[in-house]
Motif scaffolding. Structure first.
Motif, PDB file in Angstrom:
ATOM      1  N   CYS A 125       0.799  -1.229   0.000  1.00 32.10           N
ATOM      2  CA  CYS A 125       0.000   0.000   0.000  1.00 32.10           C
ATOM      3  C   CYS A 125       0.833   1.282   0.000  1.00 32.10           C
ATOM      4  O   CYS A 125       0.290   2.370  -0.182  1.00 32.10           O
ATOM      5  CB  CYS A 125      -0.984  -0.011   1.164  1.00 32.10           C
ATOM      6  N   ASP A 127       2.978   3.583  -2.025  1.00 33.83           N
ATOM      7  CA  ASP A 127       3.130   3.745  -3.477  1.00 33.83           C
ATOM      8  C   ASP A 127       4.572   3.595  -3.950  1.00 33.83           C
ATOM      9  O   ASP A 127       4.822   3.315  -5.127  1.00 33.83           O
ATOM     10  CB  ASP A 127       2.594   5.116  -3.931  1.00 33.83           C
ATOM     11  N   THR A 163      -4.914   3.288  -4.151  1.00 34.03           N
ATOM     12  CA  THR A 163      -3.925   2.816  -5.125  1.00 34.03           C
ATOM     13  C   THR A 163      -3.562   1.338  -4.928  1.00 34.03           C
ATOM     14  O   THR A 163      -2.653   0.827  -5.596  1.00 34.03           O
ATOM     15  CB  THR A 163      -2.635   3.660  -5.027  1.00 34.03           C
ATOM     16  N   LEU A 165      -4.964  -1.658  -5.636  1.00 31.01           N
ATOM     17  CA  LEU A 165      -5.076  -2.644  -6.729  1.00 31.01           C
ATOM     18  C   LEU A 165      -3.955  -2.454  -7.739  1.00 31.01           C
ATOM     19  O   LEU A 165      -3.307  -3.412  -8.167  1.00 31.01           O
ATOM     20  CB  LEU A 165      -6.445  -2.531  -7.410  1.00 31.01           C
ATOM     21  N   ASN A 166      -3.722  -1.203  -8.100  1.00 35.61           N
ATOM     22  CA  ASN A 166      -2.641  -0.933  -9.058  1.00 35.61           C
ATOM     23  C   ASN A 166      -1.282  -1.325  -8.483  1.00 35.61           C
ATOM     24  O   ASN A 166      -0.455  -1.937  -9.168  1.00 35.61           O
ATOM     25  CB  ASN A 166      -2.663   0.549  -9.437  1.00 35.61           C
ATOM     26  N   ASN A 167      -1.061  -0.990  -7.212  1.00 30.88           N
ATOM     27  CA  ASN A 167       0.213  -1.356  -6.566  1.00 30.88           C
ATOM     28  C   ASN A 167       0.384  -2.866  -6.491  1.00 30.88           C
ATOM     29  O   ASN A 167       1.494  -3.387  -6.663  1.00 30.88           O
ATOM     30  CB  ASN A 167       0.279  -0.784  -5.142  1.00 30.88           C
ATOM     31  N   LYS A 169      -0.799  -5.100  -8.547  1.00 27.23           N
ATOM     32  CA  LYS A 169      -0.413  -5.585  -9.894  1.00 27.23           C
ATOM     33  C   LYS A 169       1.046  -5.261 -10.187  1.00 27.23           C
ATOM     34  O   LYS A 169       1.766  -6.078 -10.771  1.00 27.23           O
ATOM     35  CB  LYS A 169      -1.330  -4.958 -10.954  1.00 27.23           C
ATOM     36  N   ARG A 170       1.492  -4.068  -9.751  1.00 24.48           N
ATOM     37  CA  ARG A 170       2.908  -3.689  -9.962  1.00 24.48           C
ATOM     38  C   ARG A 170       3.826  -4.642  -9.193  1.00 24.48           C
ATOM     39  O   ARG A 170       4.882  -5.046  -9.694  1.00 24.48           O
ATOM     40  CB  ARG A 170       3.156  -2.253  -9.470  1.00 24.48           C
TER      41      ARG A 170
END
Ligand code: FE2
Length: 431
Positions: A125, A127, A163, A165-167, A169-170
């Motif tokens: 979580c 970023d 952020t 979900l995006n994190n 995936k990253r």
């Protein structure tokens, strides 16, 4: 000539007088009566009848938080929620170097205790993904000693943190192995269920395993385990999904649990209970009687589920003690679950060795010909004695290489004419 021969060993299944032959880092034979006479080797170890075990495996840990106890302050209430808030205070202050240093120190402790594989959740979580980069670096550096498997863990909630979900995936794209989650921390039950669905679909799409913190609460009405079992079955992820904690099951209605266990078995859901943490964090809102809070381990084992005991925390915002000793974890699990029969105590040993190895997919572990020559010689006659004594690790091997060793514990006191040397061991129990 063999590289290594350990002879006169007792194995976890009760066989005695066993020899284990090692060549090129691999076990080539496990045979009764092997000795230096009939199997010469460069290195010979007489196990003297002590227990030779597969390595310990921890299926649930938080290596990004370990050894941070007291930073920036201690958890005053002792609750899960204050621990999460405290971790949130610490996160902006973390540096990659400090994270790596603490994690490597813990891996040293782990190897010395014969703990050679760890599944660690890593918070995604932030970023910056600082902890992800740090633990990927640690994974690379400890690879010769220890299998480190990482779970992308949205600590602040997949849907609650904008952020996450995006994190997540990253983090998977960077090389994190497993999809994590925390449905009981989402804003509503509906959001929790939606997060389970979303994360299982993501894992199915990417061919990943799932390991979710699921229903880590005392709420008898929480239903995320049911959703996790449902999504696992719907998406054909049988045997690839693990529910961690599942403490709500402790408090659920018995009739409902009888239905839920069948759904979990249908999905071949794996379970990780974390006895040291569950017994300290759960039941904090109770007066008396206080609930123990650990999930229903004996009933899950009876339903055919694979159940492991995890360490979860060592000296971090949630737990101030611990040392990487999985026998301490098994000892607490045995007590909290009241698994006191001889058979149940042996199951507690399996819950920190073979069961977590299966959950992590470590098919190279185990004392069998053809497997990796990784094992631990314990100062104990059997697995029950190993738990009772939190037995001394005499020798720890990885791929045939000696990584750690310790002296046998002996007392040399002479009191009132008693024998000069005292052992805490007893004769083997009649099986
Ligand atoms: Fe955890």
């Amino acid at each position: 000539m063999l590289d290594l021969l350990l002879h006169n060993a007792t194995l976890a299944d009760g066989r005695t007088g066993m020899g284990v032959a090692v060549q090129g880092g691999v076990i080539t034979a496990v045979t009764a009566g092997l000795s230096p006479v009939n199997a010469p080797a460069h290195e010979v170890v007489d196990a003297e009848g002590q227990l030779l075990s597969a390595p310990f495996v921890d299926a649930h840990f938080h290596m990004d938080a370990t050894l941070s106890y007291g930073l920036p302050r201690v958890n005053a209430s002792g609750t899960l929620l204050e621990g999460i808030a405290l971790w949130g205070e610490l996160k902006p202050m973390l540096t990659q170097d400090a994270l790596v240093e603490r994690a490597l120190a813990y891996c040293d402790w782990a190897v010395a205790k014969g703990l050679l594989a760890i599944r660690s959740h890593v918070d995604i979580c932030d970023d910056r993904l600082l902890a992800v980069d740090a633990l990927l670096e640690v994974k690379r550096r400890v690879a010769p000693y220890l299998d480190l498997q990482l779970v992308a863990f949205p600590q602040d909630g997949l849907l609650r943190a904008p952020t996450a979900l995006n994190n997540l995936k990253r983090a998977l794209a960077k090389g994190v192995d497993v999809v994590g989650g925390i449905p009981h921390f989402e804003r509503t039950m509906a959001d929790g269920a939606a997060s389970v669905k979303r994360l299982c679909e993501l894992a199915a799409d990417q061919g990943k395993m799932v390991d979710m913190h699921c229903d880590e609460s005392d709420d008898p009405m929480s239903r995320h385990v049911e959703t996790l079992a449902y999504e696992t079955h719907r998406l054909g992820l049988h045997g690839r999904v693990t529910g961690s904690h599942l403490t709500s099951m402790h408090s659920m209605d018995n009739y409902y649990v009888s239905k839920l266990l069948a759904l979990m078995a249908e999905a071949r859901l794996n379970v990780v209970a974390n006895p040291l943490i569950n017994i300290t964090l759960q039941g904090r809102h109770d007066t008396y009687p206080k609930r123990r809070g650990m999930t229903r381990v004996p009933e899950q084992l009876a339903a055919g589920l694979t159940v492991a005991f995890g360490h979860d925390c060592v000296m971090d915002p949630w737990y101030s003690l611990g040392s990487g000793d999985m026998l301490e974890v098994a000892h607490m699990g045995l007590h909290v679950a009241q698994m006191t029969s001889q058979a149940a105590m042996r199951q507690c040993f399996e819950a920190v060795t073979t069961n977590p190895a299966q959950i992590l997919g470590l098919t190279h572990f185990g004392i069998e010909a053809g497997r990796e020559a990784s094992f631990v010689l314990l100062q104990a006659r059997d697995t029950v004695e190993a738990i009772r004594l939190r037995a001394q690790r005499l020798k720890v091997y990885r791929k045939g290489r000696l990584l750690a060793e310790g002296p046998a514990l002996r007392s040399r006191l002479q009191i009132a004419g008693r024998p000069a040397e005292v052992s805490f061991q007893t004769t083997p129990h009649q099986r």
